[in-house]
Motif scaffolding. Structure first.
Motif, mmCIF file in Angstrom:
data_model
loop_
_atom_site.group_PDB
_atom_site.id
_atom_site.type_symbol
_atom_site.label_atom_id
_atom_site.label_comp_id
_atom_site.label_asym_id
_atom_site.label_seq_id
_atom_site.Cartn_x
_atom_site.Cartn_y
_atom_site.Cartn_z
ATOM 1 N N MET A 70 0.831 -1.209 0.000
ATOM 2 C CA MET A 70 0.000 0.000 0.000
ATOM 3 C C MET A 70 0.865 1.257 0.000
ATOM 4 O O MET A 70 1.947 1.276 0.589
ATOM 5 C CB MET A 70 -0.871 0.045 1.272
ATOM 6 N N VAL A 71 0.340 2.299 -0.611
ATOM 7 C CA VAL A 71 0.880 3.639 -0.441
ATOM 8 C C VAL A 71 0.268 4.163 0.854
ATOM 9 O O VAL A 71 -0.912 3.917 1.136
ATOM 10 C CB VAL A 71 0.482 4.559 -1.617
ATOM 11 N N TYR A 72 1.068 4.855 1.656
ATOM 12 C CA TYR A 72 0.550 5.344 2.931
ATOM 13 C C TYR A 72 1.051 6.751 3.219
ATOM 14 O O TYR A 72 1.960 7.261 2.579
ATOM 15 C CB TYR A 72 0.940 4.394 4.076
ATOM 16 N N SER A 73 0.435 7.339 4.232
ATOM 17 C CA SER A 73 0.819 8.659 4.732
ATOM 18 C C SER A 73 0.974 8.541 6.244
ATOM 19 O O SER A 73 0.070 8.052 6.924
ATOM 20 C CB SER A 73 -0.287 9.663 4.373
ATOM 21 N N TRP A 74 2.133 8.967 6.785
ATOM 22 C CA TRP A 74 2.428 8.858 8.212
ATOM 23 C C TRP A 74 2.306 10.215 8.871
ATOM 24 O O TRP A 74 2.909 11.194 8.439
ATOM 25 C CB TRP A 74 3.827 8.300 8.394
ATOM 26 N N LEU A 125 -7.530 13.929 -0.059
ATOM 27 C CA LEU A 125 -6.776 14.954 -0.782
ATOM 28 C C LEU A 125 -5.551 15.394 0.023
ATOM 29 O O LEU A 125 -4.458 15.556 -0.526
ATOM 30 C CB LEU A 125 -7.677 16.156 -1.082
ATOM 31 N N ALA A 126 -5.707 15.523 1.327
ATOM 32 C CA ALA A 126 -4.600 15.955 2.195
ATOM 33 C C ALA A 126 -3.501 14.909 2.285
ATOM 34 O O ALA A 126 -2.369 15.234 2.660
ATOM 35 C CB ALA A 126 -5.127 16.276 3.594
ATOM 36 N N MET A 127 -3.789 13.668 1.922
ATOM 37 C CA MET A 127 -2.793 12.601 1.984
ATOM 38 C C MET A 127 -1.823 12.645 0.805
ATOM 39 O O MET A 127 -0.784 11.984 0.839
ATOM 40 C CB MET A 127 -3.494 11.233 2.011
ATOM 41 N N ILE A 128 -2.139 13.391 -0.214
ATOM 42 C CA ILE A 128 -1.287 13.456 -1.406
ATOM 43 C C ILE A 128 -0.024 14.250 -1.072
ATOM 44 O O ILE A 128 -0.096 15.342 -0.503
ATOM 45 C CB ILE A 128 -2.042 14.101 -2.580
ATOM 46 N N PRO A 129 1.139 13.702 -1.408
ATOM 47 C CA PRO A 129 2.393 14.406 -1.100
ATOM 48 C C PRO A 129 2.470 15.763 -1.797
ATOM 49 O O PRO A 129 1.923 15.952 -2.888
ATOM 50 C CB PRO A 129 3.483 13.468 -1.647
ATOM 51 N N ALA A 130 3.158 16.698 -1.149
ATOM 52 C CA ALA A 130 3.363 18.034 -1.721
ATOM 53 C C ALA A 130 4.012 17.894 -3.091
ATOM 54 O O ALA A 130 4.922 17.099 -3.289
ATOM 55 C CB ALA A 130 4.235 18.873 -0.793
#
Length: 151
Positions: free
Chosen positions: A41-45, A109-114
């Motif tokens: 999975m792609v994830y956001s920490w 949307l906020a999980m998408i990297p800058a």
């Protein structure tokens, strides 16, 4: 005796840093049989809240597993094959996004990297609704991992 290096335990700060530097990991959920179900999975920490977030669709088997049994773990490889971190905890699954721009859509949307934000935000939010996207939030209560200093 040999002079081979032994694994070194990573500190909480090093583990959090490793999670923050990577974006792919292996999510382990529990099947009804008790066996693990693994998926990359792609994830956001979010280190401050100790939460790992994943985007997926409502119909995926991992969602069914987590709704039944919330215990899960994420395994993340470090920058080389000699280090790893594991984040364990209970996961919750959001309801699907149903209206473009609703709270779930905004969280996704906020999980998408800058730098990787969609050019057409409205179209992106509509696509999330069409795909019945949800957010899996893994609330981490245990971090562990090691590094093997090979040089």
């Amino acid at each position: 005796m040999t002079d081979r290096p032994t694994p070194r335990l990573l500190s909480e700060a090093a583990l959090s840093d490793l999670l923050g530097k990577q974006q792919f990991g292996t999510l382990a959920t529990v099947k009804r049989s008790g066996h693990p179900h693994l998926t990359t999975m792609v994830y956001s920490w979010d280190a401050e809240s100790r939460t790992v977030r994943f985007s997926t669709t409502a119909d995926r088997v991992k969602v069914k597993h987590l709704r039944r049994e919330p215990r899960a773990a994420l395994h993340v490889q470090g920058g080389d094959v000699w280090s790893f971190a594991v984040a364990e905890g209970d996961a919750e699954v959001s309801e699907p996004t149903t209206v473009p721009g609703d709270a779930v859509g905004r969280e996704l949307l906020a999980m998408i990297p800058a730098g990787a934000e969609p050019e057409d935000e409205g179209a992106f939010l509509r696509q999330l609704v069409e795909e019945r996207r949800v957010v899996i939030r893994l609330r981490v209560d245990r971090l562990y991992g090691t590094a093997l200093d090979i040089g």
